[in-house]
Design a protein around this motif. Structure first.
Motif, PDB file in Angstrom:
ATOM      1  N   LYS A  39      -4.580   4.023 -10.932  1.00 17.14           N
ATOM      2  CA  LYS A  39      -3.395   4.411 -11.687  1.00 17.14           C
ATOM      3  C   LYS A  39      -3.418   5.914 -11.953  1.00 17.14           C
ATOM      4  O   LYS A  39      -4.468   6.498 -12.196  1.00 17.14           O
ATOM      5  N   MET A 139      -1.705   9.364  -3.469  1.00 12.32           N
ATOM      6  CA  MET A 139      -1.323   8.168  -4.215  1.00 12.32           C
ATOM      7  C   MET A 139       0.116   8.260  -4.714  1.00 12.32           C
ATOM      8  O   MET A 139       0.912   7.336  -4.574  1.00 12.32           O
ATOM      9  N   TYR A 143       2.884   5.879  -2.970  1.00 15.35           N
ATOM     10  CA  TYR A 143       3.479   4.805  -3.768  1.00 15.35           C
ATOM     11  C   TYR A 143       4.981   5.010  -3.937  1.00 15.35           C
ATOM     12  O   TYR A 143       5.778   4.115  -3.658  1.00 15.35           O
ATOM     13  N   ASP A 144       5.372   6.194  -4.409  1.00 15.79           N
ATOM     14  CA  ASP A 144       6.791   6.426  -4.699  1.00 15.79           C
ATOM     15  C   ASP A 144       7.637   6.494  -3.426  1.00 15.79           C
ATOM     16  O   ASP A 144       8.717   5.907  -3.359  1.00 15.79           O
ATOM     17  N   SER A 158       6.018   1.963   5.031  1.00 16.83           N
ATOM     18  CA  SER A 158       5.482   2.909   4.051  1.00 16.83           C
ATOM     19  C   SER A 158       5.646   4.320   4.594  1.00 16.83           C
ATOM     20  O   SER A 158       6.070   4.523   5.731  1.00 16.83           O
ATOM     21  N   THR A 793       2.586   6.126 -12.172  1.00 16.40           N
ATOM     22  CA  THR A 793       2.677   5.574 -10.832  1.00 16.40           C
ATOM     23  C   THR A 793       1.443   4.719 -10.643  1.00 16.40           C
ATOM     24  O   THR A 793       0.332   5.196 -10.766  1.00 16.40           O
ATOM     25  N   LYS A 795      -0.947   1.855  -8.581  1.00 15.70           N
ATOM     26  CA  LYS A 795      -1.314   1.275  -7.290  1.00 15.70           C
ATOM     27  C   LYS A 795      -1.933  -0.082  -7.532  1.00 15.70           C
ATOM     28  O   LYS A 795      -2.841  -0.223  -8.337  1.00 15.70           O
TER      29      LYS A 795
END
Length: 810
Positions: A39, A139, A143-144, A158, A793, A795
């Motif tokens: 995280k 990350m 993620y975003d 992705s 954000t 993970k």
């Protein structure tokens, strides 16, 4: 009990080191990273939450026990930022003092290890901060950005910070090729011999080729007119040039150069090269394989020089010292070389042996003299066309130098002719040639381009190239090329001018990197909405900033703040972007009058007959693309042939027990529906193609399925699968009620006979197998309450553990 505990990443590396250090040292491996970043809180100075990897619990327990028993602990992970980060995590998890010895070495040899132990340091927190900054960036972006592309681009999976510019390179090259208009011209060559030799056999080694110098012809008529002028012409040597030239020896191998050379000479992918290099390093055969340095140590230079003098003679030796142009490369490090140059063969498999041979021969070549070649150029002139010269070139190696061990040389000899000598013309050819488009990237040439642009780091190239292929954004071509007709005009020895059409292959894609339609859509979407992420200079600038953090010239916090503000704004703005329409209209079906589209969905390309149901009120027909075709290459004619395939689902008939067998296509691919059973069909085996499969084949698959069911209680079954018997329970629906239900399977304990298990026992095994998953879900739920989604954000990870650290380092 050993007084010293030395910790490395790899068990293989530990085994090699232990041979050199003796009984006073116990060498253990962390087996890579022991914690995962789960995280990032962007509102709390990008604080990272780390959690112990569940797979490493046993390893950590062993390391903790050994560290308590040892008097001195040595952290000997790799010398790069990733290795420094692993050492820091070991400090944190094992609760070691900050003064714990940290050692690095460029090769796994006894002298190198002894020297490292004499000069320990502590963990370099600047390098750790640099690694954390890179990890946090990846990350946040991964993620975003992945969430955005999955929503906006059909078939997208992705997107990554460094993979996206690499994908853009491949896509842009493909677009260049598509825009390229090949132009044809005629090039003239001739076959000649010394007239005094009286050669008549066209296969004679005395015959040499010469090309018309600097002149080509745009049309067949111009080429014919030119050849006509040489009927009955006499040729002689108009000029003769002889020169000597040197072929420079190569420089030592860096990580990028190793990947480029291994791809070019051995056909290795970057992943294969780095895997083989890792094995060679951990076994102590080569120096550290992640390096930008061209440096060779004094000891290595002495050993190489001694071998060259012994094996080839002193006249082959020329000691050279190389310096790296890259400012971020550390000259204290070394290039990639054998640890013992006198060892001719090393490696535990063929990949390692071939790579070792490449590294060894390249290393020797760097300290050998340049090769010397004699070049000869003959200029031939005809008496009928005095201003047009034919040029023949020959080359002979006078001194092979480094070519003795590295590289190839082939002598091209010419007859011993002098200016004014007469030359016999055997045939003249005017062959149609076509201009070539830019070459597609191979893995090797892509690595070279990434290095040139400063994108990523050489040690990450293999993972970058692998990632875009795994996501099916890029594939390696397999075509040997398409046939193309070429016109050839021939003036033979009897002065007869003839023409013929010959076929040659063009456009080979074998081994070349090609974007898939989904890859092109993803790249185009990112270029339109996230210019910085795919901008080459911007990505290279990020690498430079990571270097500055490692050098304590920039803080991690400032770098992340500067990046995340604009990136967050772009993520927000992308919500307004339209979903990419991947449809290409091919034409109209003459039978129905409906339009045919080539489209991309989450499972790849397909054809659609008719409009979308929302627009027309009628469900369209979906059919697969023809084999070997994409949405960009399929034609209307090919699509119409596909429409002649039977409509799915289609009934094949009934099995012997009366069950109807139906061939169908689903979200996970083709299958046979047989009552309550869905039997997956092979996507490779043509006999299991749902459009062509026979009742006989389907019935055999059905019977195999029935035979695999050891017990059947309706919603619960015991099945003998490819990996052994297991219990299949009713699918588990998401708690939210949204999304697809997930499988509910459980392994059968080895000490249980699957055939003797009752339904009640099967239910109990299923329940026990779900317990860990329930704990994980509970942990995730707790975390979600603690940290609102808007503020971080996150993970997804396997499981939360008690060992949890939040890093707030700047």
């Amino acid at each position: 009990m050993s007084k010293n505990l030395l910790i490395v990443e790899s068990p293989a590396k530990a085994k090699t080191i232990e041979k050199y250090l003796g009984n006073d040292f116990k060498v253990l491996a962390s087996v890579g990273h022991i914690r995962k970043d789960t995280k990032v809180d962007v509102h709390d100075n990008f604080a990272v939450t780390y959690e112990i990897d569940p797979d490493h619990k046993k390893v950590i327990a062993e390391l903790k026990k050994a560290s308590k028993d040892a008097d001195t602990i040595w952290l000997a992970t790799d010398e790069d930022r990733e290795g420094e980060s692993i050492s820091w995590h070991l400090l944190e998890v094992l609760k070691l003092p900050k003064t714990t010895h940290r050692i690095t070495f460029h090769e796994i040899t006894k002298p190198a290890l002894q020297e490292a132990i004499k000069n320990p340091r502590t963990v370099d927190m600047n390098m750790v901060s640099s690694q954390q900054a890179r990890q946090t960036l990846d990350m946040l972006v991964g993620y975003d950005l992945s969430g955005v592309v999955r929503t906006k681009v059909p078939g997208a999976k992705s997107a990554g910070r460094v993979q996206s510019p690499a994908l853009r390179l491949i896509v842009e090259r493909e677009q260049e090729i598509e825009r390229f208009n090949a132009k044809s011209s005629f090039k003239v060559t001739g076959k000649f011999s010394d007239q005094a030799a009286n050669i008549s056999d066209l296969d004679s080694s005395e015959i040499f080729e010469a090309n018309l110098d600097k002149t080509t012809f745009a049309t067949e008529e111009e080429a014919k007119f030119f050849l006509e002028q040489f009927k009955n012409a006499n040729f002689k040597v108009q000029n003769l040039e002889k020169t000597e030239a040197k072929k420079a020896n190569p420089v030592p191998l860096t990580t990028a150069a190793l990947q480029i050379e291994a791809n070019s000479r051995l056909g290795f992918s970057s992943k294969t090269t780095m895997s083989a290099a890792q094995g060679l390093y951990q076994s102590g055969h080569i120096t550290y394989h992640r390096t930008d340095s061209l440096n060779l140590s004094n000891q290595a230079l002495a050993e190489i020089a001694n071998l060259i003098k012994t094996e080839f003679g002193e006249n082959y030796l020329e000691v050279r010292r190389f310096h790296t142009k890259n400012a971020s490369a550390q000259e204290a490090h070394e290039s990639i070389r054998p640890t013992h140059i006198d060892v001719a063969v090393a490696g535990k498999n063929e990949y390692e042996k071939k790579l070792y041979q490449l590294i060894r021969s390249r290393t020797l070549a760097t300290q050998m003299k340049n090769a010397v070649v004699a070049k000869t150029s003959l200029y031939l002139e005809a008496d009928t066309v005095p201003n047009e010269l034919f040029k023949a070139t020959g080359e002979m190696v006078i001194f092979d130098g480094f070519l003795k061990v590295y590289g190839k040389s082939k002598d091209t000899t010419l007859p011993n002719l002098q200016i004014g000598d007469n030359v016999k013309r055997h045939i003249l050819l005017a062959k149609q040639t076509f201009s070539k488009p830019p070459a597609r990237y191979t893995e090797g040439s892509l690595v070279k381009k990434l290095e040139e642009l400063g994108i990523g780091r050489p040690s990450t190239y293999a993972s970058i190239i692998n990632a875009i292929q795994v996501r099916n954004y890029v594939v390696k071509g397999e075509s040997e090329g398409e046939p193309r007709d070429v016109l050839q005009l021939t003036l033979d020895e009897s002065n007869q001018l003839s023409e013929q059409t010959i076929s040659e292959k063009t456009g080979s894609t074998k081994g070349k990197l090609m974007p898939t339609p989904v890859g092109e859509l993803v790249s185009n979407f990112l270029c339109e909405n996230f210019k910085d992420i795919v901008d080459y200079d911007f990505t290279a600038g990020i690498e430079e900033k990571l270097d500055l953090i490692a050098e304590k010239k920039l803080t991690r916090l400032k770098m992340l703040r500067d990046f995340y503000g604009p990136f967050s704004d772009a993520i927000g703005a992308s919500a307004m972007a339209n979903r990419y329409n991947s449809a290409t209209e091919l034409g109209t079906d003459p039978k129905t009058g409906k339009k045919i589209y080539a489209k991309i969905g989450k499972n790849g390309g397909f054809l659609q007959l008719g409009e979308n149901e929302k627009e027309s009120g009628e469900k369209p027909i979906f059919i697969p693309l023809p084999k070997g075709k994409t949405v960009k290459t399929v034609t209307l004619e090919q699509a119409l042939k596909q429409l002649e395939l039977p409509v799915l689902p289609r009934s094949l008939g009934h099995a012997k027990d009366g069950t109807e067998l139906i061939a169908a296509n689903g979200p996970f691919g083709p299958f046979i529906k047989a009552g309550t059973h869905n039997i997956a069909l092979s996507k490779i085996n043509e006999a299991e193609n749902p459009y062509h499969i026979t009742l006989e084949t389907a019935e055999a698959l059905y019977q195999k399925k029935i035979d695999s069911i050891l017990a059947d209680w309706g919603d619960i079954k015991i099945i003998n699968g490819p990996f052994g018997p297991y219990i299949k329970g009713p699918a588990i629906k998401p708690a939210s009620g949204k999304g697809r239900a997930r499988p509910n399977n459980a392994k059968i304990p080895k000490d249980r006979d699957p055939k003797s298990i009752t339904r009640e026992e099967a239910e109990e095994i299923l329940l026990n197998s779900k317990a860990p998953a329930a704990k994980k879900a509970s942990a995730k739920k707790t975390a979600a309450k603690k940290t609102p989604a808007k503020k971080s954000t996150t993970k997804k990870t396997a499981a939360k553990t008690k060992a949890k650290t939040t890093a707030k380092k700047s």
